[in-house]
Write a protein that holds these residues in place. Structure first.
Motif, mmCIF file in Angstrom:
data_model
loop_
_atom_site.group_PDB
_atom_site.id
_atom_site.type_symbol
_atom_site.label_atom_id
_atom_site.label_comp_id
_atom_site.label_asym_id
_atom_site.label_seq_id
_atom_site.Cartn_x
_atom_site.Cartn_y
_atom_site.Cartn_z
ATOM 1 N N ALA A 60 9.674 1.994 -14.080
ATOM 2 C CA ALA A 60 11.096 2.316 -13.888
ATOM 3 C C ALA A 60 11.586 1.979 -12.487
ATOM 4 N N SER A 61 11.103 0.860 -11.939
ATOM 5 C CA SER A 61 11.520 0.379 -10.608
ATOM 6 C C SER A 61 11.279 1.425 -9.519
ATOM 7 N N ASP A 62 10.200 2.159 -9.659
ATOM 8 C CA ASP A 62 9.876 3.211 -8.689
ATOM 9 C C ASP A 62 9.608 2.586 -7.315
ATOM 10 N N PRO A 63 10.458 2.863 -6.299
ATOM 11 C CA PRO A 63 10.259 2.249 -4.984
ATOM 12 C C PRO A 63 9.038 2.770 -4.246
ATOM 13 N N SER A 64 8.463 3.860 -4.729
ATOM 14 C CA SER A 64 7.295 4.423 -4.043
ATOM 15 C C SER A 64 5.972 3.993 -4.663
ATOM 16 N N MET A 65 6.005 2.983 -5.562
ATOM 17 C CA MET A 65 4.775 2.554 -6.227
ATOM 18 C C MET A 65 3.761 1.948 -5.258
ATOM 19 N N VAL A 66 4.228 1.273 -4.204
ATOM 20 C CA VAL A 66 3.310 0.658 -3.241
ATOM 21 C C VAL A 66 2.490 1.755 -2.572
ATOM 22 N N GLY A 67 1.177 1.603 -2.639
ATOM 23 C CA GLY A 67 0.276 2.599 -2.076
ATOM 24 C C GLY A 67 -0.268 3.562 -3.103
ATOM 25 N N LYS A 68 0.374 3.641 -4.288
ATOM 26 C CA LYS A 68 -0.130 4.527 -5.336
ATOM 27 C C LYS A 68 -1.305 3.879 -6.067
ATOM 28 N N GLN A 69 -2.056 4.719 -6.767
ATOM 29 C CA GLN A 69 -3.174 4.219 -7.558
ATOM 30 C C GLN A 69 -2.846 4.278 -9.046
ATOM 31 N N ILE A 70 -3.272 3.237 -9.751
ATOM 32 C CA ILE A 70 -3.189 3.228 -11.209
ATOM 33 C C ILE A 70 -4.592 2.961 -11.741
ATOM 34 N N ASP A 71 -4.840 3.363 -12.984
ATOM 35 C CA ASP A 71 -6.163 3.157 -13.588
ATOM 36 C C ASP A 71 -6.151 1.883 -14.413
ATOM 37 N N LEU A 72 -6.945 0.911 -13.999
ATOM 38 C CA LEU A 72 -7.114 -0.339 -14.747
ATOM 39 C C LEU A 72 -8.521 -0.373 -15.301
ATOM 40 N N ASP A 73 -8.628 -0.341 -16.623
ATOM 41 C CA ASP A 73 -9.937 -0.323 -17.279
ATOM 42 C C ASP A 73 -10.815 0.803 -16.739
ATOM 43 N N GLY A 74 -10.166 1.933 -16.407
ATOM 44 C CA GLY A 74 -10.906 3.089 -15.922
ATOM 45 C C GLY A 74 -11.209 3.081 -14.444
ATOM 46 N N THR A 75 -10.764 2.073 -13.709
ATOM 47 C CA THR A 75 -11.024 1.977 -12.270
ATOM 48 C C THR A 75 -9.759 2.296 -11.493
ATOM 49 N N PRO A 76 -9.789 3.263 -10.573
ATOM 50 C CA PRO A 76 -8.618 3.529 -9.729
ATOM 51 C C PRO A 76 -8.307 2.300 -8.876
ATOM 52 N N THR A 77 -7.082 1.826 -8.989
ATOM 53 C CA THR A 77 -6.693 0.577 -8.331
ATOM 54 C C THR A 77 -5.405 0.809 -7.555
ATOM 55 N N THR A 78 -5.389 0.379 -6.290
ATOM 56 C CA THR A 78 -4.243 0.613 -5.422
ATOM 57 C C THR A 78 -3.216 -0.500 -5.562
ATOM 58 N N VAL A 79 -1.962 -0.115 -5.770
ATOM 59 C CA VAL A 79 -0.867 -1.094 -5.814
ATOM 60 C C VAL A 79 -0.497 -1.443 -4.376
ATOM 61 N N VAL A 80 -0.685 -2.732 -4.009
ATOM 62 C CA VAL A 80 -0.385 -3.141 -2.630
ATOM 63 C C VAL A 80 0.967 -3.825 -2.516
ATOM 64 N N GLY A 81 1.562 -4.231 -3.634
ATOM 65 C CA GLY A 81 2.851 -4.894 -3.545
ATOM 66 C C GLY A 81 3.462 -5.200 -4.895
#
Length: 823
Positions: free
Chosen positions: A180-201
């Motif tokens: 939803a165009s969240d401006p705070s996504m950079v720096g957050k972690q999402i789970d990709l295939d069960g691995t915590p992954t940091t959104v850098v951009g």
């Protein structure tokens, strides 16, 4: 007062006054003749709107630069053309690193993993896993392209080494739809295939990786490729490079021709680089790689829509001539009162310009709706189609064609009208006099040219349509109807035994669902991504390097070939064909006939991928890469003997995929609770996607041809109808003297036949030339295909006869007494 007039002349105001007078008079005149004005504007809107839309497509794909900095300096780097699919257009991790380090022509060289499939990543952590499509790329990829992030940063060198933290870049569309165009996504972690992954951009909105590198597909996110994990994967990286300032493609090509042979003899890479010995690197701009193959069909499409505009202009010129014939006395009177011929011509061209500009504005709205529709057609595999829009270049093109169209359809009627003999025109008192006859001759000439143009369009469209039908009739080697595929997961399937047990249980449970006829699994599907391995060879027989082509490889389970509707000679794999039994293989006819000409390959031994293997079956050739090309060599391995790179569950059923989806997904989640929420894809949609560019071009050209034929029919009807009106008295006299209805009708239809015949003869001659020009776009159809020529010409002749019959019928109903009395 005189001083004021001189001042106005010095400031050029009289010219402005005259223009305003012409515009005002033209507006009043056209408003009085609303029927004529509406018809003219609508025809122009369709013709100009189609031109704007096609120009927007051509501009986007062929002309407009790619959406990143100095895109003309970015080159596509691949081995010279070969016949073993994308595996032969890519490089190993070793080759990439060595070339990047040693070249002198590029600022930087980057690459991406070329064999990613759609929905290859799972977003986990919040409810059911959601599928997404990810691409792994070298850490410098976006820097080499010249793409800057809209938010955050790109990958850095520390994030591309083994053991580094997991990071990801999001595409702009995925960021908007998923987060939803969240401006705070950079720096957050999402789970990709069960691995915590940091959104850098987050990448910019104007950059769409799929639209450029994989038309017709979407890419959601990007991860850094860890090259140390990929060194044994073979040819996997598609490469791009940015030239150094002042460096030309020829210089970079010469540099690569020197560097690559050095790598061939490097003892560090005895195997991974040897494959390139006979295939030097071929450089071309990324823009040329992306859209170069589409240049011929797009130019043909552009010419076709240009022909439509010519037909529109000819049609309007006919209408303007008919309108001018009714205004003969008006023009003569104005000339007699002192109006100059140039002044009158300018007035008439102003009317044409007013019509053309109005039609152009309506055409812009028409073009905008077309381009908006095309931009959302993700199923059409055309590069950057989602970026098609009416931009500044399209607006400039609109202005240009509006002016050209106004001149084309306005100049002939204007010259005719301004060239009247004043005395004869003022003495003229009947509709059937000489001036009307002169107009009729000119209108007949215009109709002939209109029929000729329509003939060219119709024949060209007929050839392309016939070619497309031939493409649809190609024997694909499998039956796409009643089959659908679903991507499945296999948890903890790192050994052949575990993999075999899991997939056997899965297929057993899915096959028990009511409505399922056949079921099987393959790691690749035909007409999608592909890979090739070393050539299969006859055991004990030596072959020169490069003598045998590489083979497209598929790793499958028992039942897959039946689920796909493939034709097999010999036996299928069984679940007992495991790691401890004799290695077995199934080949296609192309391999079997080449290695064992005139013999049965079943039961013979071949050597492939480091092992001796027994051929247990031969299938009919399958079109693995495209529908129109010749099938290559193919080899099928048992999923219990070779490791797959993915899993596509293929189900053959008479039911609709959505009717099975719930039952199948329920079974899959019983076996694997983390099964992602994938959707069934009909195999037919994969075939449709493969032929979508040809379908796109053919449908547009056919639509233009139909429009052209309709306009030609209207032109014929207008001329013949006008002729009947002019000859009302003559026809009345003839009927009063005994002419039969049939004779009157034949006379009118005879004129129709003469006009159509001359136009068709001229158009056929031009069509032969045009057909030879589009020969490269034809498939299984000769440029001089007699069936197409005869069918299209017969269709045009029939349309012309129908257009002429209506006025003929009206002529035969003329009442002689009424005609003579009205005179």
């Amino acid at each position: 007062m005189q001083a004021k007039e001189q001042q106005r002349e010095a400031r050029g105001l009289p010219a402005l006054d005259i223009l305003m007078q012409d515009l005002t008079y033209s507006f009043r005149t056209l408003r009085r003749e609303r029927s004529f004005s509406i018809i003219a504007v609508l025809i122009l809107a369709l013709g100009i709107g189609a031109n704007i839309a096609v120009f927007s497509v051509v501009n986007t794909i062929l002309i407009r630069p790619l959406p990143f900095r100095d895109s003309g300096q970015v080159l596509w780097m691949a081995p010279a053309a070969s016949t073993c699919g994308f595996s032969c257009e890519t490089y190993t991790a070793d080759a990439y690193e060595e070339f990047r380090a040693q070249n002198h022509g590029f600022q930087d060289v980057a690459g991406y993993f070329a064999f990613s499939s759609s929905d290859n990543v799972k977003l986990t952590g919040h409810g059911q896993p959601k599928p997404a499509t990810g691409i792994a790329m070298t850490g410098n990829f976006f820097q080499a392209l010249g793409v800057e992030p809209a938010m955050g940063t790109l990958f850095n060198s520390d994030e591309t080494v083994k053991g580094a933290r997991a990071v990801v870049l999001l595409s702009n569309a995925f960021w908007k739809s998923q987060y939803a165009s969240d401006p705070s996504m950079v720096g957050k972690q999402i789970d990709l295939d069960g691995t915590p992954t940091t959104v850098v951009g987050v990448l910019p909105q104007n950059f769409d990786f799929g639209a450029i590198f994989s038309p017709g597909s979407k890419v959601d996110l990007f991860t850094p490729a860890i090259l140390d994990d990929m060194r044994d994967w073979g040819n996997i990286l598609a490469l791009v490079g940015r030239l150094k300032p002042g460096m030309t493609i020829a210089q970079a090509q010469a540099d690569s021709n020197i560097i690559l042979p050095r790598l061939y003899f490097n003892p560090k890479y005895p195997d991974s680089l040897g494959a390139y010995k006979k295939r030097p690197m071929q450089l071309e701009t990324l823009k040329e790689y992306v859209s170069g193959k589409l240049r011929p069909p797009l130019i043909v499409l552009w010419c076709a829509v240009g022909a439509i505009l010519l037909i529109v202009c000819v049609n309007l010129a006919n209408l303007m001539l008919a309108r001018a014939a009714t205004r003969t006395k008006e023009f003569a009177l104005r000339l007699a009162l002192g109006s100059g011929r140039i002044r009158l011509l300018r007035q008439l061209l102003t009317e044409s310009m007013l019509l053309s500009c109005t039609g152009a504005m309506l055409g812009l709205a028409f073009a905008y709706s077309i381009t908006s529709f095309l931009a959302h057609q993700g199923s059409i595999a055309l590069p950057m189609l989602n970026n098609v829009r009416v931009d500044g270049a399209a607006l400039a093109w609109t202005v240009a064609i509006a002016i050209v169209a106004a001149i084309l359809f306005g100049i002939v009627p204007g010259l005719k009208a301004s060239g009247h003999n004043v005395q004869e025109a003022l003495k003229d008192s009947g509709q059937g006099m000489s001036e009307g006859r002169k107009h009729e001759k000119m209108r007949s000439l215009l109709v002939i040219s209109e029929v000729a143009l329509a003939c060219v369009l119709l024949v060209g469209a007929g050839l392309l349509l016939r070619s497309f039908l031939r493409v649809l009739d190609v024997d694909l080697g499998f039956q796409p109807s009643h089959a659908a595929a679903l991507q499945v997961d296999c948890p903890d399937c790192n050994t052949p035994e575990k993999r075999g047990a899991f997939y056997q249980q899965m297929l057993s449970q899915v096959s028990a669902i009511p409505g399922v006829e056949r079921v099987g699994i393959s790691d690749y599907l035909p007409l999608e991504r592909n890979r090739s391995w070393d050539s299969p060879r006859i055991k004990g027989k030596d072959h020169a390097p490069g003598e045998l082509p590489g083979a497209f490889v598929y790793v499958i389970t028992p039942g897959y070939m039946q689920a796909m509707g493939m034709r097999l000679h010999g036996r299928d794999f069984t679940w007992s064909d495991g790691p401890k039994t004799e290695p077995v293989i199934i080949l296609n006819k192309a391999v079997a006939q080449s290695l064992f000409p005139g013999q049965d390959a079943v039961g013979r031994m071949i050597f492939m991928n480091g092992l001796d293997r027994r051929v247990i079956g031969v299938i009919d050739d399958v079109h693995e890469a495209n529908v129109e090309g010749k099938p290559g060599w193919q080899a099928y391995f048992s999923m219990m003997q070779e490791g797959p790179v993915g899993a596509e569950l293929v189900v053959r059923t008479k039911l609709l995929p959505e009717e099975l989806a719930t039952s199948v997904m329920s079974k899959l989640r019983e076996l694997n609770p983390n099964q992602q929420a994938a959707e069934f894809r009909e195999i037919q949609t994969i075939v449709d996607h493969a032929v979508s560019p040809r379908r796109f071009f053919v449908m547009l050209v056919v639509s233009f041809a139909v429009f052209g034929v309709v306009l030609a029919a209207l032109g014929i009807y207008g001329v013949i109808s006008y002729s009947v009106t002019q000859r009302t008295q003559e026809i009345g006299i003839r009927m009063a003297l005994g002419a039969t209805v049939r004779r009157v009708q034949l006379g009118v239809i005879g004129k129709t036949i003469r006009l159509a015949f001359i136009g068709i003869v001229a158009g056929t001659a031009a069509s032969v030339v045009v057909a030879r020009g589009i020969a490269a776009l034809l498939y299984g159809t000769a440029p001089t295909d007699l069936v197409t020529f005869a069918g299209m010409i017969a269709l045009l002749a029939l349309v012309a006869l129908v257009a002429g019959y209506l006025p003929a019928r009206r002529a035969s109903r003329i009442d002689p007494m009424v005609a003579l009395r009205n005179n």
